[in-house]
Design a protein around this motif. Structure first.
Motif, PDB file in Angstrom:
ATOM      1  N   ASN A  31      -3.348  -9.609   2.550  1.00 17.48           N
ATOM      2  CA  ASN A  31      -4.367 -10.219   1.718  1.00 17.48           C
ATOM      3  C   ASN A  31      -4.646  -9.288   0.546  1.00 17.48           C
ATOM      4  N   ILE A  32      -4.491  -9.780  -0.658  1.00 24.73           N
ATOM      5  CA  ILE A  32      -4.643  -8.933  -1.841  1.00 24.73           C
ATOM      6  C   ILE A  32      -6.065  -8.417  -1.979  1.00 24.73           C
ATOM      7  N   ASN A  33      -7.025  -9.072  -1.341  1.00 24.76           N
ATOM      8  CA  ASN A  33      -8.419  -8.654  -1.439  1.00 24.76           C
ATOM      9  C   ASN A  33      -8.808  -7.645  -0.363  1.00 24.76           C
ATOM     10  N   GLU A  34      -7.854  -7.211   0.444  1.00 30.06           N
ATOM     11  CA  GLU A  34      -8.110  -6.185   1.448  1.00 30.06           C
ATOM     12  C   GLU A  34      -7.635  -4.825   0.949  1.00 30.06           C
ATOM     13  N   LEU A  35      -8.242  -3.763   1.471  1.00 28.30           N
ATOM     14  CA  LEU A  35      -7.826  -2.408   1.131  1.00 28.30           C
ATOM     15  C   LEU A  35      -6.405  -2.176   1.626  1.00 28.30           C
ATOM     16  N   ARG A  36      -5.564  -1.593   0.796  1.00 31.07           N
ATOM     17  CA  ARG A  36      -4.196  -1.295   1.195  1.00 31.07           C
ATOM     18  C   ARG A  36      -3.731  -0.011   0.519  1.00 31.07           C
ATOM     19  N   LYS A 249      -5.780   0.630  -3.127  1.00 31.38           N
ATOM     20  CA  LYS A 249      -6.192  -0.386  -4.091  1.00 31.38           C
ATOM     21  C   LYS A 249      -6.702  -1.633  -3.381  1.00 31.38           C
ATOM     22  N   ILE A 250      -7.537  -2.345  -4.099  1.00 36.99           N
ATOM     23  CA  ILE A 250      -8.024  -3.649  -3.666  1.00 36.99           C
ATOM     24  C   ILE A 250      -7.842  -4.613  -4.831  1.00 36.99           C
ATOM     25  N   GLY A 251      -7.395  -5.827  -4.537  1.00 31.62           N
ATOM     26  CA  GLY A 251      -7.226  -6.829  -5.578  1.00 31.62           C
ATOM     27  C   GLY A 251      -6.149  -6.441  -6.579  1.00 31.62           C
ATOM     28  N   VAL A 268      -7.304   8.553  -4.703  1.00 32.47           N
ATOM     29  CA  VAL A 268      -7.467   7.674  -5.855  1.00 32.47           C
ATOM     30  C   VAL A 268      -7.729   6.263  -5.365  1.00 32.47           C
ATOM     31  N   PHE A 269      -8.819   5.671  -5.828  1.00 31.46           N
ATOM     32  CA  PHE A 269      -9.196   4.328  -5.392  1.00 31.46           C
ATOM     33  C   PHE A 269      -9.206   3.401  -6.607  1.00 31.46           C
ATOM     34  N   MET A 270      -8.377   2.379  -6.543  1.00 32.53           N
ATOM     35  CA  MET A 270      -8.288   1.393  -7.625  1.00 32.53           C
ATOM     36  C   MET A 270      -8.852   0.070  -7.152  1.00 32.53           C
ATOM     37  N   LYS A 271      -9.641  -0.578  -8.027  1.00 34.69           N
ATOM     38  CA  LYS A 271     -10.176  -1.889  -7.657  1.00 34.69           C
ATOM     39  C   LYS A 271     -10.357  -2.757  -8.880  1.00 34.69           C
TER      40      LYS A 271
END
Length: 271
Positions: A31-36, A249-251, A268-271
């Motif tokens: 799911n693209i909206n989940e953290l990965r 990243k999320i989304g 690094v967190f991308m959203k």
């Protein structure tokens, strides 16, 4: 073991390896909206050796190779960046100060695989070190084992079977060692939305928290005060072979939320 039994064992190994390494590696759809996981960066002692290892055992393909600088590798949408260190020091070569023996930082990566037993046999075939043999992780309800990459980084594999005959290896787990675990726990729950998993088995030598965000699991290991930061023991003009950076990243990941956690780890967190 009789000759017939030896032949059967050999045939089983051939079949298992054929299933793993004669197919393109793929990830299950997420799911693209989940953290990965997006990527991991590792400082290595010998670029060619480490790149060959990850290509051989984890099926990473080489995207870009700059001799003596870096190798960019990929497995589906996860990227692995190997950076050539300068006079690289392995963790096994560290001379700790008296009374200290632990290092703060990112110490382990974990992968789900649908070829759990086959990969284990393949690692054994090539005499790779198994740090922790196949065991049941009671807290997660999963079978796993732990091995080492050429630079001594811990890699843990979890048994996630499915119906696919293609070899799948999916990053899902990372470990942070910290002597400031209360603030670290607070940071990951506040900034990234991790939630604690109930600990059933607390027999580890050092106290452990497990946290989950979507399909990603964080193991937080509480170090005693006898732990050290890399700045306390690293010689000048030398790098430590280690997991240097993790990216999530999320989304569609258009903005960057942060680059460092409370311990100074590169997260690094991308959203």
């Amino acid at each position: 073991m009789t000759q017939t039994q030896q032949l059967r064992t050999l045939l089983l190994l051939i079949v298992c390896l054929s299933m793993m390494f004669h197919s393109e590696a793929v990830f299950s759809q997420k799911n693209i909206n989940e953290l990965r996981f997006s990527s991991a960066t590792i400082i290595v002692k010998d670029l060619k050796t480490s790149a060959s290892w990850y290509r051989k055992f984890l099926q990473f393909s080489v995207e870009e190779y700059r001799p003596d600088k870096y190798v960019k590798m990929k497995n589906d949408d996860f990227r692995l960046i190997l950076k050539q260190g300068n006079s690289t020091l392995l963790k096994s070569q560290i001379n700790f100060k008296e009374g200290k023996k632990y290092i703060n930082g990112i110490t382990k990566l974990g992968f789900a695989t649908n070829q759990f037993d086959s990969l284990y046999m393949y690692l054994q075939k090539y005499e790779q070190i198994i740090v922790k043999d196949i065991h049941d992780d009671i807290n997660l309800g999963l079978k796993s084992y732990v091995t080492l990459d050429p630079d001594g980084n811990l890699l843990q594999f979890f048994d996630i079977p499915n119906q696919s005959r293609l070899y799948q290896v999916d990053p899902m787990y990372f470990t942070i060692q910290s002597s400031d675990y209360i603030n670290t726990l607070k940071w990951y729950t506040t900034h990234m939305g991790f939630e604690e998993i109930e600990i059933v088995d607390d027999s580890n030598i050092h106290f452990q928290n497990l946290l989950r965000k979507d399909g990603i699991i964080l193991e937080l290991v509480h170090l005693p005060h006898q732990s050290v930061e890399t700045t306390e023991f690293m010689p000048l003009n030398r790098d430590l072979a280690q997991i240097e950076e993790l990216s999530f990243k999320i989304g569609l990941a258009k903005t960057k939320a942060f680059e460092l956690d409370n311990n100074g780890n590169k997260v690094v967190f991308m959203k």
